[in-house]
Design an enzyme around this catalytic site. Sequence first.
Site, short mmCIF file in Angstrom:
data_model
loop_
_atom_site.label_atom_id
_atom_site.label_comp_id
_atom_site.label_asym_id
_atom_site.label_seq_id
_atom_site.Cartn_x
_atom_site.Cartn_y
_atom_site.Cartn_z
N CYS A 59 0.81 -1.21 0.00
CA CYS A 59 0.00 0.00 0.00
C CYS A 59 0.85 1.27 0.00
O CYS A 59 2.07 1.24 0.11
CB CYS A 59 -0.94 -0.01 1.20
SG CYS A 59 -0.09 0.08 2.78
N ALA A 62 3.04 1.90 3.00
CA ALA A 62 4.28 1.12 2.96
C ALA A 62 5.33 1.83 2.12
O ALA A 62 6.52 1.83 2.46
CB ALA A 62 4.01 -0.28 2.39
N ARG A 93 12.33 -3.96 6.85
CA ARG A 93 12.93 -3.75 5.54
C ARG A 93 14.46 -3.83 5.53
O ARG A 93 15.09 -3.59 4.51
CB ARG A 93 12.44 -2.43 4.94
CG ARG A 93 11.16 -2.64 4.14
CD ARG A 93 10.72 -1.38 3.43
NE ARG A 93 11.72 -0.78 2.62
CZ ARG A 93 12.04 -1.17 1.38
NH1 ARG A 93 11.43 -2.17 0.82
NH2 ARG A 93 12.98 -0.55 0.71
N HIS A 192 5.60 6.61 -2.41
CA HIS A 192 6.92 7.18 -2.71
C HIS A 192 6.75 8.65 -3.10
O HIS A 192 7.48 9.51 -2.64
CB HIS A 192 7.58 6.46 -3.89
CG HIS A 192 7.71 4.98 -3.71
ND1 HIS A 192 7.60 4.10 -4.75
CD2 HIS A 192 7.94 4.23 -2.61
CE1 HIS A 192 7.76 2.87 -4.31
NE2 HIS A 192 7.96 2.93 -3.01
#
Lengths: 538, 460
Positions: A59, A62, A93, A192
Amino acid sequence: MKTKVTMDPERWKAEVLTKYPSKVAKKRAKSIVVNEGDEVKQIQANIRTIPGIITQRGCTYAGCKGVVLGPTRDIINLVHGPIGCSFYAWLTRRNQTLPPTPDSPNFMMYAFSTDMQDSNIVFGGEIKLKQAIREAFEIFKPKNIGIFSTCPVGLIGDDVHAVAREMKAELGINIFGFSCEGYKGVSQSAGHHIANNGVFKHVVGLNDTPVEGKFKVNLLGEYNIGGDAFEIERIFEKIGITLISTFSGNSTIDSFEQSHHADLNMIMCHRSINYLAEMMETKFGIPWIKVNFIGADATAKSLRKIAQYFGDAGLAAKVEEVIAEEMALVAKELEPIKARTQDKTAMLFVGGSRAHHYQELFNELGMKTLSAGYEFGHRDDYEGRRVIPTIQIDADSRNIEEIHVEADPTRYRPRKTEAEIKALVAQGLQFSEYEGMMTEMGKGALVIDDISHYEMEKLVEIYQPDVFCAGIKEKYCVQKMGIPLKQLHSYDYGGPYAGFEGAVNFYKDIDMIVSTSIWKMVKAPWQKESVIEAEYAL
Amino acid sequence: MLLRHTTDKIIEREALTVNPAKTCQPVGAMYAALGIHGCLPHSHGSQGCCSYHRSVLTRHYKEPVMAATSSFTEGSSVFGGQANLLQAINTIFSVYNPDVIAVHSTCLSETIGDDLTQIIAKAKEEGNVPNGKYVFHANTPSYVGSHVTGYANMVTAMVKTFSMKSSTKKNQVNIISGWIEPSDMREIKRIANQMMAKIVLFPDTSDVLDAPMTGKHEFYPKGGVTIPELISTGDSKFTIGLGPLCTLDACIKLENQCKVKFDSLELPIGIQATDTFITALSRAAGVQVPDSLTDERGRLIDIIADMQKYLYGKRVALFGDPDTLVPLTEFLVALDMKPVYIVTGTPDKTFEDRMASILSTKVPEAKYKAGERADTFLLHQWIKQQGVDLLIGNTYGKYIARDENIPFVRLGFPILDRVGHSYFPMVGYAGAMNLVTKILDVIMDKIDREVPEEKVELVM
């Protein structure tokens, strides 16, 4: 023994599509392309995933909190929402970080959440959010706090940006919010973009104290998974390149604040960070080039681009010296391994750049990429940036803010004259350009965007690659089929894979994967000998 | 230091959670649903939820975890997710052909108020659920309770959807499993088998999340409670619920729905809780406890007696889920250890009482807390104030363990950095042996590593 089937990729595509309901098949057909080689075909990308199809995608939250802001250590990343979103993004991550001293701030081992309860959903969560910020400040004394919105936040109308402004005034530290609710956009990609916008608006350029250094650069879209940034930093240091900031591997907000002093921005992961490079160029006049430090040859090529850009003979000589020295070591390691990996095959389905970059490493190993695709790439990541003007903006992309940026009245400074840029372009250095994955892939390779679980199983079943590259959700499905899966998000907890030493690490890991004994023992002796069973049957 | 900003100075918090000892409901619902044979869990919300839940379960089990999502976009968040779920159901049955789809909601679909009952009914009406196939749901709003609540809600939904009373009683006992590992579920079946008690265990993730390597990916592995078995639970003669937070609601539902009486027990972790379970099963199934189990018990007691020196009086900090922590604390007290600090992020009204009954006389100094802000940051601060000899919890405990040099036993969810938990049980006497061995190993390894050279012992 595996029997390798060569099925015509167009036939594979046709057969796979028959499984889907007709509407689904029609939609998926545009996301599965057999590569032509010379002429790049159009692929459908960055559109909604079909519900129920079993996707790799995550999503927006994230992409924003997890990917872009996650690797920065001197900021408290406070997640406003129910507990899960913060919990799942807690250290998963593998972004490594190296604070300079034992006392330097490092909040990366911590998960911060407002842990919204039903009363917050009903009556609003702003009061709790403010209180959480005050408590975070009192206990941890951070210089920066970022607020990350999760799905319910947008729905109930909590204004995280207003809260950020108010608390910034009250506490006197930098506080900013991100409207990165999970449902925005169609994948992590929207997150992003939102992260890029936030970092640009609230952080970049805050500190005008000049930075010393002859060749000053930023590296964008490098997240220090498994220590990749450390290796790149090592190489830069050896050459004498001053890395002001990495967005965002092994980074600090402090370094972002000074990043506008760089003379060159280099983009690794084009998908996740190109927005920031574009905005920095418009505002501060910093040009950007696409680089790739995944693969020893790609690293050498990228270093040469830097030398070419700065046009300094001493730098160019140093770059060649370092390349020669490092490549000698790489070649020595590669040679015996290549004997075992030559002509083996790989498939890569991951991310928004890795599925492209890692083909470099497989090429170096003499391996062929049969099929590849992105999880959240756009058409430009496949076909090259030249298609950007032709990409249709749909409703899902339109709701992601495009910041209007102008040249900074005092700080805009073109790093090169137009004539200099022209000369560099004539020499082959490309600015603001990314050619995409498909131009570099062979004829007949299957390029598949947002691959479904079903398509993945069919690829593995029919083509039996020697290595399949994807993420954790795919790993054990593929391995149950007897094919090793290399995780390219987490590197299977290895790495670094960037730079020269990273390339060697990757060669060794792939060597290990294709040489592992256990795969040959999947069948018990009595399962192999079905003849015996028949003979003794009554 | 990894957790360099954690100090012993505790500042009261009213809003901020740091390093939680819980996660959200849907992952529990997904895990429970995997314990039905041929079931595909479905997450009705944004893609991220499903991706995160699959990821954490996959990392924990190192096994395929299949689940689908409604892939909400901004449009679905405004107009509701009905179209997404209808399309998902159609796509899933076409492509993945499960026996049953277990839908759970998320904070997103709950906040916008999607009515799953109505949407699933519509899917059936429109002919998108093939004959003999099932779609059912549990409401699992992430802003209520924790992952444990989600597990409980999915288990209750199983009863609500499937348990049916027919005219003939069955000579079988239902065992409703709380949140334990496939290894534990396998162990419970082994114990029942030894006792020759006929049981229906649900959910049952053994042979689902510990599937063998065969060269083929079985999308629906052979394990899991079957739908006919689930239906038959309404005809069973008794129900035993293991772990009240996870199973009490389901037990009550089953009694109300099908008149099956029940006992709600703690998870059989440690000596007393296992004694209680075996006694209850023996009574419910009308079977004797075989000598083989009594021998197992004896072997466990024997190990503990032999190794008392390394256990007695040792201070322990632990975090996890209430249903695990309660019997585990009882076991630690039985080992004469001192469980001094205990936190769980899962809200549980009975936690205080359950803990007090175990700890008030034996370990009066113990501190324990459940619910909001009962997080591992607080636990670590307590440890900073006065140290402990052992830490028990999920993988996130390793950061505390390393900073404070505390022997660490991984137990709980998630365990992301070791294997074994899904293969070796912690329930039953055999599980307790496993647990006490692990505890001894880490404590004694530290002694071996750190005592002065002249004090190193060959025999311990």
